[in-house]
Design a protein around this motif. Structure first.
Motif, PDB file in Angstrom:
ATOM      1  N   GLY A 515       0.809  -1.212   0.000  1.00 34.66           N
ATOM      2  CA  GLY A 515       0.000   0.000   0.000  1.00 34.66           C
ATOM      3  C   GLY A 515       0.846   1.267   0.000  1.00 34.66           C
ATOM      4  N   LEU A 516       0.168   2.397   0.013  1.00 37.12           N
ATOM      5  CA  LEU A 516       0.832   3.702  -0.126  1.00 37.12           C
ATOM      6  C   LEU A 516       1.775   3.979   1.045  1.00 37.12           C
ATOM      7  N   TYR A 517       1.347   3.696   2.258  1.00 37.81           N
ATOM      8  CA  TYR A 517       2.175   4.025   3.417  1.00 37.81           C
ATOM      9  C   TYR A 517       3.503   3.267   3.367  1.00 37.81           C
ATOM     10  N   ALA A 549      -5.650   4.196  -7.817  1.00 41.63           N
ATOM     11  CA  ALA A 549      -5.471   5.424  -8.605  1.00 41.63           C
ATOM     12  C   ALA A 549      -4.950   6.554  -7.727  1.00 41.63           C
ATOM     13  N   HIS A 550      -5.577   6.784  -6.579  1.00 42.80           N
ATOM     14  CA  HIS A 550      -5.138   7.844  -5.676  1.00 42.80           C
ATOM     15  C   HIS A 550      -3.773   7.542  -5.086  1.00 42.80           C
ATOM     16  N   SER A 551      -3.546   6.258  -4.710  1.00 43.35           N
ATOM     17  CA  SER A 551      -2.251   5.887  -4.143  1.00 43.35           C
ATOM     18  C   SER A 551      -1.129   6.139  -5.140  1.00 43.35           C
ATOM     19  N   THR A 552      -1.358   5.731  -6.384  1.00 46.07           N
ATOM     20  CA  THR A 552      -0.338   5.916  -7.413  1.00 46.07           C
ATOM     21  C   THR A 552      -0.071   7.389  -7.658  1.00 46.07           C
ATOM     22  N   PHE A 555       1.814   8.960  -4.708  1.00 48.94           N
ATOM     23  CA  PHE A 555       3.190   8.481  -4.692  1.00 48.94           C
ATOM     24  C   PHE A 555       4.014   9.198  -5.756  1.00 48.94           C
ATOM     25  N   ARG A 556       3.460   9.344  -6.963  1.00 44.88           N
ATOM     26  CA  ARG A 556       4.201   9.995  -8.049  1.00 44.88           C
ATOM     27  C   ARG A 556       4.447  11.485  -7.735  1.00 44.88           C
ATOM     28  N   ILE A 557       3.462  12.146  -7.107  1.00 47.58           N
ATOM     29  CA  ILE A 557       3.637  13.565  -6.748  1.00 47.58           C
ATOM     30  C   ILE A 557       4.783  13.714  -5.762  1.00 47.58           C
ATOM     31  N   ILE A 558       4.812  12.851  -4.743  1.00 46.68           N
ATOM     32  CA  ILE A 558       5.875  12.937  -3.741  1.00 46.68           C
ATOM     33  C   ILE A 558       7.210  12.550  -4.350  1.00 46.68           C
ATOM     34  N   GLN A 559       7.201  11.545  -5.220  1.00 48.67           N
ATOM     35  CA  GLN A 559       8.430  11.123  -5.887  1.00 48.67           C
ATOM     36  C   GLN A 559       9.009  12.262  -6.736  1.00 48.67           C
ATOM     37  N   GLU A 560       8.149  12.965  -7.483  1.00 49.33           N
ATOM     38  CA  GLU A 560       8.601  14.088  -8.314  1.00 49.33           C
ATOM     39  C   GLU A 560       9.090  15.245  -7.449  1.00 49.33           C
TER      40      GLU A 560
END
Length: 651
Positions: A515-517, A549-552, A555-560
């Motif tokens: 999961g996201l966490y 969808a929200h998790s992905t 995650f991508r926003i924080i990764q960027e």
């Protein structure tokens, strides 16, 4: 403007010079002139003193009554000063030695005391005028208070000198005539008047027309003559030895000339100058009327040629003015619109509300306002003569005239702009949908490639390493072969590590498995280890139970964001913080780096920020970038959450 001309100043200089030359001739030939005695000197002395008193009284009348109760402070001071001087001069005249009832030396002492006080008031008043640079108006109550105070103080001085002259410094004795105190007083008056004359002349030469309005309005040329003549008269009064001496009469003549010059200057200040100002004001009004006519024609031309429509209505919302652009826009002639109700150009469904809005606008006291409210409704709807409706961008202003309120509306037809805006909105929506679709496709491709790399290529490399491990156990292999196999094993291990990193960057398995966490924890640890930048994750696992969808996307926003910190921020600390309510998830990424400039956020090649905005917009969220309390950068995201967003484990 100045209250004298260069010609008048030149005349004043020659008058003072001629009087000074004449006086010097008389002073230097005192022995010769001492033989001349004036027959009936007392009546002549009294006549000249009376004339001087009358002139000083006239100065008071001019300064006090020239323009009713509208007096300037300088006029009030001059009026009071010369009234007090006239009173003291009167008592000087009647107590002069030789007047009936005043024949003793003590009477001459009283008379000369009155004389010194009166001339000291004149000298100090004129000197005060030269030292004052500005003037203001005085209220009627202030003027009366100054007048009463001046007259009262003068009366006290008169009574004191008449009743107790022995307490006043002696000015005359029967044995020696004029005393040392009297001569010192005369010398002081001469010095004050010479100083005043010098200052007045320098000011008259230096001050120009434009700057004169900033200074006290006085006729410096006339007052220069007055101060000069008074200084000369005091010399005469200090030289005489007998009351019938020609110097006494000469001094009184000079005093009379000084009083005349003072009177002329006060008339110029209080009557001639104001009326000249009124005349100039009348001329200015006439010029203003001509300019107003020109401005009116110019304004009419602007209204007639303006491409925007202009309509003026009265408080009953009847059209009283319409320009050609407005008439053409609504499909009427100007004559048809003038005098008709504004309802003729408003759709029927809007007439009632429009009328109340206009009336309410007039009651607020505002003078202008843009019609329409928000981004989606910044225009009103107009109605053409053909019945066609069209959008109008308009502003309204109000004006009170003769107790009646009028409204002016300036507007333009924005049909083409509205169509273009709708097309732009449609294109933007399509682009957003396309961007969202591309994000989803790219994420699926990443997931697919990551799975292929991990499951296929990763398994192949692992199997290859196992085979190499078996070969390394063969005892018959030479040392050289063993060394080559060991090198190959190390290369395969490096390849497996690189493969796992690439697969994780494409699609972290932790996102699918934990999961996201769990994925963010892995990202945090990897970021800190790889870049030596402290990274803190402040969140609870229960807060981050979201759908794929929200998790992905999160995650991508924080990764960027972390990638941008590495490339641009030069920070040594990053904080990722989550907060969640019933219907909203908020999170922020903040660093303590060098911050981000406005122009950097507007760069067309800032694809990282653009991608984050698009992801947030696809989730109907809010995205903002700004300063982190004065240092670093802070990214804040607010996402609305519906029940379908929660994953099954967190439902």
């Amino acid at each position: 403007m100045l209250l004298h001309t260069p010609k008048e100043l030149k005349q004043a200089k020659w008058i003072a010079l001629c009087l000074l030359v004449l006086s010097c001739v008389m002073w230097l030939n005192k022995a010769n002139f001492a033989h001349y005695k004036i027959i009936a000197s007392l009546p002549l002395h009294t006549a000249l003193e009376t004339a001087t008193i009358v002139i000083f009284s006239s100065v008071f009348i001019v300064c006090w009554n020239a323009f009713g109760e509208r007096r300037k402070k300088s006029s009030v001071i001059l009026a009071v000063a010369f009234l007090c001087t006239a009173i003291l001069g009167f008592f000087h005249a009647i107590s002069f030695q030789g007047m009936p009832g005043f024949l003793q030396a003590i009477d001459m002492h009283k008379s000369l005391s009155f004389w010194l006080m009166s001339r000291l008031i004149v000298a100090l008043t004129l000197l005060g005028l030269t030292l004052s640079s500005r003037d203001t108006f005085s209220s009627p109550s202030q003027s009366v208070a100054v007048l009463v105070a001046g007259v009262l103080l003068t009366a006290i001085c008169v009574v004191f000198i008449l009743i107790a002259p022995e307490y006043v410094p002696l000015t005359y004795s029967a044995e020696s005539g004029q005393t040392t105190f009297k001569l010192v007083g005369e010398s002081l008056l001469i010095g004050l008047n010479v100083l005043t004359a010098t200052l007045l002349y320098r000011q008259a030469v230096r001050i120009k027309g434009e700057h004169a309005e900033e200074r006290l309005h006085i006729d410096r040329a006339s007052l220069f003559v007055a101060s000069s003549t008074m200084a000369m008269s005091e010399v005469y009064f200090s030289l005489y030895t007998d009351t019938s001496d020609i110097y006494v009469i000469a001094g009184h003549v000079y005093q009379f000339l000084a009083a005349t010059a003072i009177y002329r200057s006060m008339v110029a200040v209080n009557i001639h100058a104001p009326y000249a100002t009124l005349s100039a004001a009348n001329k200015k009004i006439a010029r203003s009327a001509d300019e107003l006519s020109v401005h009116k024609e110019r304004l009419t031309g602007i209204i007639e040629t303006a491409i925007d429509g202009i309509i003026t209505i009265d408080e009953h919302q009847n059209i009283i003015l319409a320009n050609p652009a407005a008439a053409a826009m609504f499909g009427y002639a100007i004559e048809q619109m003038t005098g008709t109700s504004l309802n003729a150009v408003i759709p029927e469904r809007h007439r009632k509300s429009h009328g109340s809005h206009v009336k309410k606008f007039g009651q607020t006291g505002d003078t202008r306002r843009k019609m329409g409210g928000n981004f989606e409704d910044f225009y009103v709807t107009g109605l053409r003569a053909s019945g066609e409706e069209f959008p109008i961008e308009a502003s309204i202003s109000s004006l009170m005239e003769n107790g009646h309120r009028f409204y002016t509306v300036i507007f333009r037809d924005i049909t083409e702009r509205k169509i273009a805006k709708e097309k732009m909105a449609q294109y933007h929506s399509q682009l957003s949908q396309l961007s969202s679709a591309l994000q989803s496709i790219r994420e699926e491709e990443r997931k697919h490639i990551a799975r292929e790399l991990h499951d296929d290529l990763g398994q192949l490399l692992a199997a290859l390493r196992m085979d190499l491990s078996l070969l390394q156990r063969d005892a018959e292999m030479s040392g050289k072969s063993q060394k080559a196999l060991s090198s190959m094993d190390q290369l395969i291990l490096t390849s497996i590590t690189t493969l796992r990193r690439i697969a994780t960057d494409l699609r972290p398995r932790a996102l699918d498995e934990g999961g996201l966490y769990f994925a963010l924890q892995t990202l945090q640890k990897d970021f800190t280890q790889r870049h030596q930048i402290e990274c803190q994750l402040r969140a609870d696992e229960d807060l981050l139970n979201l759908d794929d969808a929200h998790s992905t996307a999160i995650f991508r926003i924080i990764q960027e964001s972390l990638t941008n910190v590495t490339r641009h921020a030069k920070a040594n600390k990053v904080v990722i913080e989550f907060e969640r309510t019933t219907d909203e998830l908020s999170f922020s990424i903040s660093d303590n780096g060098r911050g981000i400039e406005e122009e950097d956020m507007r760069k067309s090649r800032s694809f990282g920020l653009v991608g984050m905005r698009e992801r947030v917009k696809a989730m109907q969220g809010e995205f903002s970038v700004g300063s982190n309390h004065g240092e670093g950068t802070r990214i804040e995201i607010h996402l609305p959450l519906a029940s379908t967003v929660f994953s099954e484990s967190g439902a």
